[in-house]
Enzyme design. Structure first.
Site, PDB file in Angstrom:
ATOM      1  N   GLU A  28      14.131  16.688   0.658  1.00 37.30           N
ATOM      2  CA  GLU A  28      15.454  17.050   1.156  1.00 37.30           C
ATOM      3  C   GLU A  28      15.500  17.197   2.672  1.00 37.30           C
ATOM      4  O   GLU A  28      16.464  16.759   3.316  1.00 37.30           O
ATOM      5  CB  GLU A  28      15.930  18.348   0.497  1.00 37.30           C
ATOM      6  CG  GLU A  28      16.379  18.213  -0.945  1.00 37.30           C
ATOM      7  CD  GLU A  28      15.235  18.160  -1.939  1.00 37.30           C
ATOM      8  OE1 GLU A  28      15.485  17.946  -3.127  1.00 37.30           O
ATOM      9  OE2 GLU A  28      14.075  18.360  -1.505  1.00 37.30           O
ATOM     10  N   HIS A  75      17.642  27.597 -10.212  1.00 39.41           N
ATOM     11  CA  HIS A  75      18.584  26.472 -10.214  1.00 39.41           C
ATOM     12  C   HIS A  75      20.010  26.918 -10.537  1.00 39.41           C
ATOM     13  O   HIS A  75      20.845  26.079 -10.868  1.00 39.41           O
ATOM     14  CB  HIS A  75      18.141  25.409 -11.239  1.00 39.41           C
ATOM     15  CG  HIS A  75      16.941  24.634 -10.820  1.00 39.41           C
ATOM     16  ND1 HIS A  75      16.481  23.542 -11.533  1.00 39.41           N
ATOM     17  CD2 HIS A  75      16.102  24.771  -9.770  1.00 39.41           C
ATOM     18  CE1 HIS A  75      15.402  23.041 -10.942  1.00 39.41           C
ATOM     19  NE2 HIS A  75      15.157  23.782  -9.868  1.00 39.41           N
TER      20      HIS A  75
END
Length: 337
Positions: free
Chosen positions: A60, A129
């Site tokens: 990322e 998450h």
């Protein structure tokens, strides 16, 4: 008007913007061959090819940084982060580069990029998450943070984000992807002029007894609360923030001046949450109009449990928000129930 899902609104609008402007490209993990974890990029690789639909490694920080550079040189990258939780790996690129380059270099270059990312709990994805950490980014000057709650908003706001010359974090709650709503017939046309104004909230339901403020999934839940309480003759005005930075304080302050009471609902944690900023703004702008203290309803102050009953209990609900609204109105002598 057509009725479509939130997911389809995003996908069709993204495609329309790629057709309209050849400088728009998409970049992220599994967005090409796999067509995205949530199928927002379905069909785009086949239509636009690998030059404009870039599959990336699981890195990322690297691909967000690459998008910053591409934006500085005139492209309009739309980054897809698989979840906002993974933005933490790229937080230096987002906060110290994307948000600051325009100001640090005296306006010599802008960074017209969008970071699309889902978040939120309720899907049994575990604590790492299932977070709502938009507060990290809403705090940062130089970034714009948008949080649409309906398919129509998702379309008009994504169009605005892509066309804007500043970096935009575009929040998509996982619980909204399959929700449905009306959109204009021409919503997917490349030359569609239905472009949202960034930084403008909306009163989505008029009311007179109390103001209920939410954003993203909580704006949808707020509408459900208002519909439920209407059956008990409680009139709830609903304000959808839509944008967290810039924040349209005037719209919700004006609403509270009208109703005299406010409840804020949010999917993030209560302590230091988005609702704290809203409550402070109401205190500054509508203190003399308040008949009761501003109340907040948020996620439980725990890492999100995996077990479904515990996860459900940790999140704000129609029932928990309705209870707080009734408590607030009862405290000022308004009849409830």
């Amino acid at each position: 008007m057509s009725v479509i899902t939130y997911r389809q609104a995003l996908r069709d609008t993204l495609r329309a913007e790629m057709v309209r402007d050849e400088n728009v490209l998409v970049i992220g993990e599994e967005i090409g061959v796999f067509e995205g974890s949530y199928k927002i990029t379905e069909g785009l690789l086949k239509e636009f090819g690998p030059r404009r639909v870039k599959d990336t490694p699981i890195a990322e920080e690297g691909f967000v940084g690459a998008a910053v550079g591409a934006a500085m040189l005139g492209l309009r990258p739309v980054v897809e982060l698989m979840t906002i939780n993974f933005s933490l790996i790229a937080i230096d690129q987002i906060i110290n580069h994307a948000a600051k380059i325009y100001g640090m270099f005296g306006g010599q270059t802008s960074v017209p990029m969008v970071i699309r990312t889902p978040g939120g709990g309720g899907q049994q994805l575990g604590a790492t998450h299932s977070q709502n950490i938009e507060l990290f980014y809403s705090f940062i000057p130089g970034l714009k943070v948008m949080a649409p709650s309906t398919p129509a908003e998702a379309s008009s706001m994504l169009r605005a984000a892509i066309r804007d010359d500043d970096p935009v974090l575009f929040l998509e709650n996982l619980g909204l992807y399959n929700s449905k709503g009306e959109v204009p017939e021409d919503y997917a046309e490349p030359e569609n002029s239905n472009v949202a104004t960034i930084g403008r909230a909306a009163v989505t339901r008029e009311g007179s007894d109390i103001t209920l403020i939410g954003y993203s999934r909580m704006a949808m839940v707020a509408t459900q609360v208002a519909e439920k309480l209407a059956e008990e003759d409680i009139s709830v005005e609903v304000v959808d923030l839509r944008s967290l930075r810039p924040l349209d304080r005037q719209t919700f302050v004006d609403s509270v001046k009208k109703t005299g009471a406010a409840v804020i609902c949010e999917d993030d944690w209560l302590t230091y949450g988005i609702g704290a900023e809203i409550a402070a703004s109401i205190q500054e702008g509508a203190f003399d109009y308040l008949d009761a203290p501003v109340r907040r309803v948020a996620m439980a102050e725990v890492p999100m449990p995996y077990a479904k009953p515990l996860e459900t209990a940790a999140l704000p609900s129609v029932e928990s928000i309705s209870t707080v609204i009734k408590e607030t109105l009862s405290a000022v002598g308004k009849r409830v129930g």
